[in-house]
Design a protein around this motif. Structure first.
Motif, PDB file in Angstrom:
ATOM      1  N   ARG A 109     -11.370  13.175  -1.772  1.00  0.00           N
ATOM      2  CA  ARG A 109     -10.960  12.374  -0.922  1.00  0.00           C
ATOM      3  C   ARG A 109     -11.365  10.667  -1.028  1.00  0.00           C
ATOM      4  O   ARG A 109     -10.558   9.723  -0.334  1.00  0.00           O
ATOM      5  CB  ARG A 109     -12.109  12.612   0.273  1.00  0.00           C
ATOM      6  N   ILE A 110     -12.015  10.408  -2.182  1.00  0.00           N
ATOM      7  CA  ILE A 110     -12.052   8.898  -2.588  1.00  0.00           C
ATOM      8  C   ILE A 110     -10.710   8.518  -3.108  1.00  0.00           C
ATOM      9  O   ILE A 110     -10.117   7.438  -2.691  1.00  0.00           O
ATOM     10  CB  ILE A 110     -13.172   8.749  -3.560  1.00  0.00           C
ATOM     11  N   VAL A 111     -10.187   9.342  -3.808  1.00  0.00           N
ATOM     12  CA  VAL A 111      -8.748   9.094  -4.434  1.00  0.00           C
ATOM     13  C   VAL A 111      -7.983   9.060  -3.376  1.00  0.00           C
ATOM     14  O   VAL A 111      -6.774   8.230  -3.010  1.00  0.00           O
ATOM     15  CB  VAL A 111      -8.322  10.080  -5.462  1.00  0.00           C
ATOM     16  N   GLU A 112      -7.809  10.201  -2.399  1.00  0.00           N
ATOM     17  CA  GLU A 112      -6.877   9.944  -1.194  1.00  0.00           C
ATOM     18  C   GLU A 112      -7.032   8.618  -0.312  1.00  0.00           C
ATOM     19  O   GLU A 112      -6.157   8.158   0.156  1.00  0.00           O
ATOM     20  CB  GLU A 112      -7.017  11.203  -0.372  1.00  0.00           C
ATOM     21  N   GLU A 113      -8.461   8.219  -0.091  1.00  0.00           N
ATOM     22  CA  GLU A 113      -8.719   6.953   0.711  1.00  0.00           C
ATOM     23  C   GLU A 113      -7.900   5.674  -0.138  1.00  0.00           C
ATOM     24  O   GLU A 113      -7.349   4.913   0.374  1.00  0.00           O
ATOM     25  CB  GLU A 113     -10.029   6.966   0.797  1.00  0.00           C
ATOM     26  N   TYR A 114      -8.064   5.856  -1.466  1.00  0.00           N
ATOM     27  CA  TYR A 114      -7.618   4.759  -2.324  1.00  0.00           C
ATOM     28  C   TYR A 114      -6.144   4.610  -2.200  1.00  0.00           C
ATOM     29  O   TYR A 114      -5.570   3.405  -1.889  1.00  0.00           O
ATOM     30  CB  TYR A 114      -8.422   4.797  -3.638  1.00  0.00           C
ATOM     31  N   PHE A 115      -5.666   5.607  -2.227  1.00  0.00           N
ATOM     32  CA  PHE A 115      -3.862   5.691  -2.136  1.00  0.00           C
ATOM     33  C   PHE A 115      -3.443   5.768  -0.838  1.00  0.00           C
ATOM     34  O   PHE A 115      -2.309   5.210  -0.917  1.00  0.00           O
ATOM     35  CB  PHE A 115      -3.585   6.690  -3.187  1.00  0.00           C
ATOM     36  N   THR A 116      -4.152   5.783  -0.002  1.00  0.00           N
ATOM     37  CA  THR A 116      -3.647   5.774   1.436  1.00  0.00           C
ATOM     38  C   THR A 116      -3.909   4.450   2.149  1.00  0.00           C
ATOM     39  O   THR A 116      -3.222   4.162   3.063  1.00  0.00           O
ATOM     40  CB  THR A 116      -4.057   6.878   2.151  1.00  0.00           C
ATOM     41  N   SER A 117      -5.098   3.801   1.796  1.00  0.00           N
ATOM     42  CA  SER A 117      -5.450   2.566   2.620  1.00  0.00           C
ATOM     43  C   SER A 117      -5.824   1.339   1.736  1.00  0.00           C
ATOM     44  O   SER A 117      -6.218   0.507   2.528  1.00  0.00           O
ATOM     45  CB  SER A 117      -6.996   3.256   3.012  1.00  0.00           C
ATOM     46  N   TYR A 118      -5.351   1.296   0.537  1.00  0.00           N
ATOM     47  CA  TYR A 118      -5.423   0.139  -0.281  1.00  0.00           C
ATOM     48  C   TYR A 118      -4.318  -0.183  -1.056  1.00  0.00           C
ATOM     49  O   TYR A 118      -3.578   0.839  -1.240  1.00  0.00           O
ATOM     50  CB  TYR A 118      -6.530   0.104  -1.294  1.00  0.00           C
ATOM     51  N   PRO A 119      -3.858  -1.232  -1.428  1.00  0.00           N
ATOM     52  CA  PRO A 119      -2.659  -1.749  -2.156  1.00  0.00           C
ATOM     53  C   PRO A 119      -2.804  -1.569  -3.532  1.00  0.00           C
ATOM     54  O   PRO A 119      -2.838  -2.135  -4.518  1.00  0.00           O
ATOM     55  CB  PRO A 119      -2.747  -3.372  -1.942  1.00  0.00           C
ATOM     56  N   TRP A 120      -2.797  -0.177  -3.996  1.00  0.00           N
ATOM     57  CA  TRP A 120      -2.758   0.394  -5.177  1.00  0.00           C
ATOM     58  C   TRP A 120      -1.727  -0.012  -6.030  1.00  0.00           C
ATOM     59  O   TRP A 120      -1.854  -0.192  -7.476  1.00  0.00           O
ATOM     60  CB  TRP A 120      -3.142   2.045  -5.287  1.00  0.00           C
TER      61      TRP A 120
END
Length: 420
Positions: free
Chosen positions: A285-296
């Motif tokens: 879930r943390i990885v999903e949040e990072y890749f969907t909500s932040y400018p990765w």
């Protein structure tokens, strides 16, 4: 006092396949390479020191605030649906269109290799790999008692004629290869990329011989130029495709994936249930949040630019400090390059001297072959050490190699004089 005699009283109880289990040459070096006095080119580590930790903390807080107990609970063996959707989107950006039920989340790419070995390999099955190939793949497939054949490379990747010859040789013995495993883009350990022409030829051979192919593609987004070659999977959706978040986010989250036809995913799912039930619900879930909500993408671009700078320093240093009869690859992306020294230089034997005297660690080349090749080669990582460490480390390593070559020449000259 006589030395202590150590024995294993459980030796007769172990399964036969444990005879093929060997420690990874890379993992063995981790303790030594982490010493502050050692300049290490041994690890395959992305540089997480520049990862924006505050964003990871924020993403973790958001996950726990939004999903609370669910994020701390068991999850489905095939992986959290939100993360599989994220993977599907990432692959679509690379012209690979995969449904979420054609994806399984694994504990990094290494578990994917183990699960693929578990569902496909019987003892003495023939497996084809590049030579050199990723040591973790050789290790995983060997643990299931496979017979692994390394196929040669040049600067454009796998030699297609060698693949055809291997398949024909098997056919003459009424055998066939179970699958071929490839790292076609900025490969580990060489940094070499399989050319588009050879990708097309490879896919024709795969179709002709009805050969299953596994494309492991962890470095594709660590590209140093705009030139982009299509993935094998985008050219043929019957291939098994492996990806990982280790290189584009963090190896610490231990998350990767496999995309494959549904029947294969089903078998992988059964294998994963037996292995660990499911990957961590929280980290998924943390990885999903990072890749969907932040400018990765912005962070990854910055990382790639950093790796390119370090690669350039390593190439410049090799030109300056290594002997003229040494050769090395010039990768267009990824984390590694491959050095080939004169045939009489044994990099495994030289490693102890390199660590103890030069204070430099590398991975000897023989670890990346299923046969006895690679003794005069080494893998060097440029992603983790900084530019000053790269320059100094290559200088020290070059000095050591030159002394080894000089020692050999001196010995040969004396031997020739005695023979005269």
């Amino acid at each position: 006092m006589s030395p202590e005699i150590r024995f294993d009283k459980w030796n007769d109880l172990y399964a036969e396949r444990t005879a093929a289990l060997k420690s990874s040459a890379i993992r063995d070096l981790f303790i030594v390479a982490s010493r502050p006095d050692i300049i290490s080119f041994a690890g395959g580590m992305p540089d997480t020191r520049s990862l924006p930790i505050e964003i990871v903390i924020e993403a973790t807080k958001k996950v726990l605030q939004k999903e609370g107990p669910a994020a701390l609970q068991y999850g489905p063996s095939e992986g959290h649906l939100g993360l599989r959707k994220c993977v599907s989107k990432l692959m679509a950006e690379n012209n690979m269109h995969v449904d979420t039920d054609e994806i399984i989340i694994t504990d990094g790419g290494q578990q994917a290799l183990d699960l693929l070995g578990k569902i496909f390999i019987n003892p003495k099955d023939n497996i084809l790999v590049e030579g050199p190939s990723y040591v973790g793949a050789i290790q995983a497939f060997s643990s299931y008692q496979a017979k692994i054949t390394s196929l040669p490379l040049d600067e454009n990747g796998l030699l297609i004629d060698s693949l055809v010859q291997a398949l024909e040789d098997l056919k003459k013995r009424n055998q066939k290869a179970k699958f071929i495993y490839l790292v076609p883009s900025f490969s580990n350990p060489t940094g070499i990329t399989l050319s588009l022409e050879r990708r097309k030829a490879l896919l024709k051979i795969i179709k002709k011989y009805d050969l299953l192919a596994i494309e492991d593609n962890p470095y594709d987004q660590l590209r140093f130029s705009e030139d982009k070659i299509p993935t094998l999977r985008s050219m043929d959706n019957s291939l098994i495709y492996m990806g990982t978040f280790s290189k584009i986010f963090s190896p610490g989250v231990r998350l990767g994936w496999v995309a494959a036809p549904k029947p294969i995913i089903e078998k992988l799912n059964f294998g994963k249930q037996a292995a660990d039930l499911c990957s961590s619900s929280l980290t998924q879930r943390i990885v999903e949040e990072y890749f969907t909500s932040y400018p990765w993408e912005k962070y990854l671009k910055k990382q790639t630019e950093l790796y390119k700078e370090r690669r350039d320093v390593m190439l410049e240093s090799l030109d300056k400090f290594f002997p003229s009869d040494a050769k090395w690859t010039k990768p267009g992306g990824g984390l590694f390059l491959w050095v080939t020294l004169p045939e009489f230089v044994n990099t495994a034997e030289m490693l102890a001297k390199s660590i103890n005297e030069a204070k430099v660690a590398y991975v000897p080349g023989k670890a990346f072959f299923a046969d006895d090749n690679g003794k005069n080669c080494m893998r060097l990582n440029f992603s983790y050490p900084n530019k000053e460490q790269i320059s100094e480390g290559i200088k020290r390593l070059g000095k050591l190699i030159k002394s080894e070559i000089k020692l050999r020449q001196t010995f040969t000259d004396k031997l020739n004089l005695n023979n005269d």
